[in-house]
Design an enzyme around this catalytic site. Structure first.
Site, PDB file in Angstrom:
ATOM      1  N   HIS A 177       9.330  53.352 -14.059  1.00 41.28           N
ATOM      2  CA  HIS A 177       9.635  54.713 -14.504  1.00 41.28           C
ATOM      3  C   HIS A 177       9.098  55.732 -13.510  1.00 41.28           C
ATOM      4  O   HIS A 177       8.244  55.428 -12.674  1.00 41.28           O
ATOM      5  CB  HIS A 177       9.037  54.977 -15.886  1.00 41.28           C
ATOM      6  CG  HIS A 177       7.529  54.874 -15.911  1.00 41.28           C
ATOM      7  ND1 HIS A 177       6.874  53.663 -15.937  1.00 41.28           N
ATOM      8  CD2 HIS A 177       6.558  55.819 -15.902  1.00 41.28           C
ATOM      9  CE1 HIS A 177       5.565  53.872 -15.963  1.00 41.28           C
ATOM     10  NE2 HIS A 177       5.343  55.174 -15.925  1.00 41.28           N
ATOM     11  N   ARG A 197       2.151  51.800  -7.811  1.00 39.15           N
ATOM     12  CA  ARG A 197       3.265  52.522  -7.185  1.00 39.15           C
ATOM     13  C   ARG A 197       4.179  51.564  -6.440  1.00 39.15           C
ATOM     14  O   ARG A 197       3.727  50.795  -5.595  1.00 39.15           O
ATOM     15  CB  ARG A 197       2.747  53.582  -6.213  1.00 39.15           C
ATOM     16  CG  ARG A 197       1.948  54.687  -6.842  1.00 39.15           C
ATOM     17  CD  ARG A 197       1.696  55.814  -5.830  1.00 39.15           C
ATOM     18  NE  ARG A 197       0.590  56.641  -6.276  1.00 39.15           N
ATOM     19  CZ  ARG A 197      -0.650  56.551  -5.818  1.00 39.15           C
ATOM     20  NH1 ARG A 197      -0.937  55.680  -4.870  1.00 39.15           N
ATOM     21  NH2 ARG A 197      -1.589  57.335  -6.289  1.00 39.15           N
TER      22      ARG A 197
END
Length: 321
Positions: A177, A197
């Site tokens: 997301h 990340r």
């Protein structure tokens, strides 16, 4: 001590993607691009302090140690680390966030004492055309995603979703997301600060250096067969009823319209957190009342008992299932 609704001094966090929009709620922001307001937190990276009533000046961690289950309820602690189990944030996304994923509680590479991170977003405001990344396209596997990352075409694997105020997104651990530019969000999440990340648009961080990516951890924790994520529009036709936005093992989140008065109560097993999404009014209980405005966040102790909301406002309520 007689229990009462607790308000906290937010912990403001500068982020490369942040802005100044949290000022609209009346918060005094430090200089810089402020992306996160930690509104109610009991974490080593941010512990909020009470600003009202008898407990003013105490951190949420100190209250936990001093009053325990009396205020938080019988369910009101993380079984893993003993801390307050939730973290409540307001997010101002002036720019795109990194494409990311969070682990669950059982991932072996979690830092000692850290929880996994299941969360949900309620969109408070969104500029025209605003989008988020929410999950991956059908058929993406670990192998195909790893290949796309290596070839710098990860965006080909991701779903973009347009958003507007009032949208709600449930984001279990394992869901890829990213919030996009132009959105203002209330976030209810497990009490965790672990983010992996996958992609960060090749941009430098606040220190001018490229921010670290966590490719292997990300590939390990992604739920390739689906995480159970859900999204919904949350229009409400009448006041005085709750619409469930997210129901998870870690929190229940509901939306309600107040108008003109709503009689409610806490229960001994869980605290209640109220986030005022819009409108104005009053929060009343046996021994007092507080005027409410958008952006306000309140922690209602489990032993508060009866309370009422008056006025015309939209409220997001969270508690432990």
């Amino acid at each position: 001590m007689k229990s009462y609704p607790l308000q906290f001094q937010p912990e403001m966090k500068e982020r490369v993607w942040g802005g100044r929009a949290l000022e609209r709620f009346g918060f005094k922001l430090p200089e810089g691009a402020i992306g996160e307001g930690w509104m109610i937190g009991d974490h080593p990276n941010g512990t909020t302090k009470v600003i009202n009533g008898e407990l003013a000046g105490l951190g949420l961690d100190e209250i936990r140690e001093k009053y325990g289950k009396t205020l938080f309820g019988t369910k009101g602690f993380s079984e893993k680390n003993g801390r307050f189990p939730l973290l409540i944030k307001l997010l101002d996304c002036e720019d795109d966030l990194s494409v990311q994923v969070h682990p669950n509680d059982h991932y072996e590479n979690l830092a000692a004492g850290e929880l996994g991170k299941t969360e949900m977003w309620y969109i408070l405001d969104a500029k025209p055309g605003a989008k988020i990344i929410y999950g991956m396209k059908d058929g993406v596997t670990r192998e195909s995603l790893a290949e796309a990352i290596a070839e710098n075409r990860i965006m080909d694997c991701l779903q973009e979703v347009p958003v507007e105020a009032g949208d709600s997104f449930y984001i279990p651990a394992g869901t890829v997301h990213a919030l996009g530019a132009g959105v203002l969000v209330a976030e209810i999440q497990q009490n965790s600060d672990t983010t992996y990340r996958l992609y960060d648009y090749n941009r430098p961080g606040l220190d001018g250096k490229m921010r670290e990516l966590h490719i292997e951890d990300s590939l390990n924790v992604i739920a390739y067969e689906g995480s159970g994520s859900t999204r919904m529009k949350t229009d409400l036709a009448e006041a005085g009823t709750w619409l469930t936005l997210a129901s998870s093992p870690f929190f229940t989140v509901e939306k309600g319209l107040v108008g003109p008065q709503w009689e409610l109560t806490t229960t001994p097993d869980s605290f209640v957190i109220l986030v005022i999404a819009d409108g104005n009014g009053t929060l009343q209980w046996a021994d007092g009342q507080i005027a409410t405005k958008p952006g306000d966040c309140f922690l209602l102790p489990a032993d508060l008992g009866s309370y009422s909301l008056e006025g015309n406002m939209t409220v997001i309520r969270s508690y432990l299932p």
